[in-house]
Scaffold this active site. Structure first.
Site, PDB file in Angstrom:
ATOM      1  N   ARG A  90      35.343  44.515 -13.816  1.00  0.00           N
ATOM      2  CA  ARG A  90      35.413  43.797 -15.085  1.00  0.00           C
ATOM      3  C   ARG A  90      35.943  44.607 -16.259  1.00  0.00           C
ATOM      4  O   ARG A  90      36.687  44.053 -17.087  1.00  0.00           O
ATOM      5  CB  ARG A  90      34.043  43.190 -15.406  1.00  0.00           C
ATOM      6  CG  ARG A  90      33.758  41.926 -14.613  1.00  0.00           C
ATOM      7  CD  ARG A  90      32.299  41.537 -14.603  1.00  0.00           C
ATOM      8  NE  ARG A  90      31.533  42.358 -13.666  1.00  0.00           N
ATOM      9  CZ  ARG A  90      30.269  42.117 -13.332  1.00  0.00           C
ATOM     10  NH1 ARG A  90      29.628  41.110 -13.876  1.00  0.00           N
ATOM     11  NH2 ARG A  90      29.652  42.898 -12.462  1.00  0.00           N
TER      12      ARG A  90
ATOM     13  N   ASP B 186      26.970  42.503  11.488  1.00  0.00           N
ATOM     14  CA  ASP B 186      26.721  41.558  12.573  1.00  0.00           C
ATOM     15  C   ASP B 186      26.561  42.363  13.855  1.00  0.00           C
ATOM     16  O   ASP B 186      26.501  43.597  13.826  1.00  0.00           O
ATOM     17  CB  ASP B 186      27.876  40.553  12.674  1.00  0.00           C
ATOM     18  CG  ASP B 186      27.423  39.176  13.159  1.00  0.00           C
ATOM     19  OD1 ASP B 186      26.744  39.126  14.204  1.00  0.00           O
ATOM     20  OD2 ASP B 186      27.742  38.171  12.503  1.00  0.00           O
ATOM     21  N   ILE B 187      26.531  41.685  14.984  1.00  0.00           N
ATOM     22  CA  ILE B 187      26.443  42.399  16.250  1.00  0.00           C
ATOM     23  C   ILE B 187      27.737  43.186  16.463  1.00  0.00           C
ATOM     24  O   ILE B 187      28.789  42.832  15.916  1.00  0.00           O
ATOM     25  CB  ILE B 187      26.171  41.440  17.418  1.00  0.00           C
ATOM     26  CG1 ILE B 187      27.326  40.450  17.603  1.00  0.00           C
ATOM     27  CG2 ILE B 187      24.858  40.705  17.221  1.00  0.00           C
ATOM     28  CD1 ILE B 187      27.215  39.606  18.869  1.00  0.00           C
TER      29      ILE B 187
ATOM     30  N   LYS C 223      32.300  44.200   3.856  1.00  0.00           N
ATOM     31  CA  LYS C 223      30.862  44.449   4.043  1.00  0.00           C
ATOM     32  C   LYS C 223      30.357  43.768   5.321  1.00  0.00           C
ATOM     33  O   LYS C 223      29.357  43.053   5.314  1.00  0.00           O
ATOM     34  CB  LYS C 223      30.057  43.974   2.833  1.00  0.00           C
ATOM     35  CG  LYS C 223      30.347  44.718   1.538  1.00  0.00           C
ATOM     36  CD  LYS C 223      29.374  44.285   0.454  1.00  0.00           C
ATOM     37  CE  LYS C 223      29.612  45.018  -0.855  1.00  0.00           C
ATOM     38  NZ  LYS C 223      30.831  44.541  -1.548  1.00  0.00           N
TER      39      LYS C 223
ATOM     40  N   THR D  49      24.640  48.828  -5.594  1.00  0.00           N
ATOM     41  CA  THR D  49      24.391  49.317  -6.953  1.00  0.00           C
ATOM     42  C   THR D  49      23.725  48.267  -7.828  1.00  0.00           C
ATOM     43  O   THR D  49      23.292  48.569  -8.945  1.00  0.00           O
ATOM     44  CB  THR D  49      25.705  49.775  -7.619  1.00  0.00           C
ATOM     45  OG1 THR D  49      26.689  48.746  -7.483  1.00  0.00           O
ATOM     46  CG2 THR D  49      26.213  51.049  -6.961  1.00  0.00           C
TER      47      THR D  49
END
Length: 244
Positions: free
Chosen positions: A218, A68-69, A65, A127
């Protein structure tokens, strides 16, 4: 652009120790699943678990994920690409230049290593975020509207697809076509706890909507029998795929 022709199951290795993650790889790799390496394993024992996946020839989804630049994201993608990594994630909110930098860096590093480049997927709306949460984030409209807007950025930057909830998949496919892939967390079998997920769906309903990749954590990794739990979800996915 290559996307999954049949929906694929991704098992999230969201566990606290390398031993737990290794055991899950040993148990589930023969079932042909993809393994998600998210923050917990990536920052806790990233080199070791990625080496394990590579040795087992098990495909990996590095859920970094990145946001940043462009130069920083380019460097991070270059460092993360290695044999067996099939998918990498960045945040769509990073904008077109950042998304394009990720795509280009993945391709360039893969050429250096002589491997197939991983697909870059752009995270749209998590989500864990409910429709009523969007206003406090300064985002106008509902989740679907925001997902489509962010997906357009990802498509223009040549990402393989986006990460979204199963609820947005039908509209996503209608706008961008079947080849623009949908990777969906928030998958919960009937009767499973939603945990901190808010926009969830069953494996069958996600496949029926057209999802290409389903992420399950899970309900598998915390199950008394992870192999049986995985078999059950794969069977549900197969039935739904045959029916759609």
């Amino acid at each position: 652009m290559t996307v999954a022709t049949q929906p694929k199951l991704i098992v999230a290795l969201d566990v606290a120790t390398l031993g737990e993650a290794t055991a899950l790889v040993d148990q589930l790799a023969p079932l042909g699943v993809i393994f998600k390496v998210g923050y917990e394993p990536l920052f806790g024992f990233g080199d070791a678990i990625r080496a394990k996946l590579e040795a087992a020839r098990a495909p990996a989804f590095v859920d970094a994920k990145l946001h940043d630049i462009p130069r920083t994201v380019e460097a991070a993608v270059t460092a993360l690409v290695r044999p067996g990594v099939r998918i990498l994630t960045v945040h769509a909110l990073g904008g077109n230049d950042m998304l394009a930098a990720a795509v280009n860096a993945a391709a360039a590093r893969a050429r250096e290593l002589g491997i197939e480049p991983p697909q870059i997927f752009a995270v749209t709306i998590l989500t864990s975020i409910a429709p009523e949460d969007l206003n406090e984030l300064g985002l106008r409209g509902g989740p679907g509207e925001n997902v489509i807007r962010l997906a357009a950025l990802a498509r223009d930057a040549r990402c393989a697809g986006v990460v979204c909830s199963p609820h947005e998949v039908r509209d996503l496919k209608a706008y961008f076509g079947a080849d623009f892939a949908a990777l969906c967390p928030g998958i919960r079998p009937v009767g499973a706890s939603h945990g901190d997920q808010k926009r969830v769906a069953t494996p069958a309903s996600a496949v029926e909507a057209g999802a290409d990749y389903l992420v399950v954590g899970r309900p598998i990794v915390a199950a008394a029998d992870p192999i049986a739990a995985t078999h059950a979800i794969l069977a549900e996915m197969e039935r739904a795929a045959l029916a759609r």
